[in-house]
Scaffold this active site. Structure first.
Site, short mmCIF file in Angstrom:
data_model
loop_
_atom_site.label_atom_id
_atom_site.label_comp_id
_atom_site.label_asym_id
_atom_site.label_seq_id
_atom_site.Cartn_x
_atom_site.Cartn_y
_atom_site.Cartn_z
CB SER A 1 50.81 44.16 36.27
OG SER A 1 49.69 44.01 35.36
CD GLU B 1 50.34 41.66 39.21
OE1 GLU B 1 49.87 40.78 38.37
OE2 GLU B 1 49.53 42.54 39.40
NE ARG C 1 45.36 39.57 38.56
CZ ARG C 1 43.94 39.23 38.48
NH1 ARG C 1 43.43 38.68 39.31
NH2 ARG C 1 43.36 39.83 37.56
#
Length: 262
Positions: free
Chosen positions: A183, A253, A141
């Site tokens: 998220s 995130e 990510r």
């Protein structure tokens, strides 16, 4: 100048943000110091915004050239899946349940479990030219991309699998349908952000119209007229409580776009 007035609360998946004048990128030039927004699916807009810019429809394209898949960075994930289904191209089925456009997916190396957008990447193009995948730092990510991505190329392998779409749908079944930015925090090594947030009593915890979802604690959801201030208060509270209880500092995130936070 190609500016467009955009209601960011309608653009953003969490439905928060003011109306702002956004520079629309038509060619390969863009203003220095402006912050790039795409589909705004993992973004929380504040009230003290920096200059903003966005790729225009010029970069919304997908085609096959000499056996290579070329995709513009403004192309939505759903459009990529439809193209791959039509042309029997494998390994892009997971995009059916990832919101946003290719540019944002590349920037954060978006994915589901082991399926990541970088898996089939060959190269991407920015203002400074084409960059091979091996030259672009990337991990879970995250990437080292620090320029606007205009387009990218991908390997083509036949074998589109419709059954995978149902599999990915099931993987997302525990995620809320309320407006959210995906998220809220990255999973720390060897653990899950949702489990940690729940362990400190914040699953379902609400401030105003913002809350950590009762379905999945790592999703910050807008239950109506949620505000930026309520959202950041919850993000800070989760980081504080989890760090006090476990020593782990959760890494956001969701991207907070506000001069006070950038």
């Amino acid at each position: 100048m190609p500016y467009k007035s955009i209601d960011l609360s309608k653009l953003s998946s969490i439905r928060i943000g003011p109306v702002a004048d956004v520079y629309m990128i038509e060619g390969d030039d863009y203003p220095d110091g402006a912050y790039l927004i795409g589909g705004a699916n993992n973004v929380l807009f504040g009230t003290d915004l920096p200059p903003l810019m966005k790729l225009s429809k010029t970069y919304d394209f997908i085609r096959i050239v000499d056996g290579v898949l070329h995709i513009g960075a403004a192309t939505p994930g759903g459009k990529i899946v439809s193209f791959c289904k039509k042309h029997d191209i494998a390994h892009f089925e997971f995009l059916s349940h990832l919101p946003g456009t290719l540019g944002g997916m590349l920037k954060m190396n978006a994915g589901l479990k082991e399926y990541e957008i970088f898996n089939r990447l060959i190269a991407l193009r920015t203002k400074s030219g084409w960059h091979a995948k091996a030259k672009v730092p990337h991990g879970y990510r995250t990437t080292g991309i620090d320029e606007v991505v205009f387009e990218a190329t991908f390997e083509i392998e036949p074998g589109f699998d419709p059954s995978k779409i149902e599999l990915f749908k099931q993987m997302r079944a525990n995620q809320p349908t309320d407006p959210s930015a995906g998220s809220a925090f990255k999973n720390p090594p060897g653990d899950y952000a949702g489990r940690l947030i729940e362990s400190v009593g914040l699953k379902g915890y609400r401030i105003g119209d913002m809350a950590f979802s009762t379905m999945h604690a790592n999703f910050l959801v807008n239950l109506g007229r949620g505000t930026f201030e309520e959202a950041v208060a919850l993000l800070e509270l989760a980081q504080q409580r989890v760090q006090e209880a476990t020593g782990i500092l959760l890494e956001r995130e969701v991207i907070v776009i506000d001069r006070r936070w950038l």
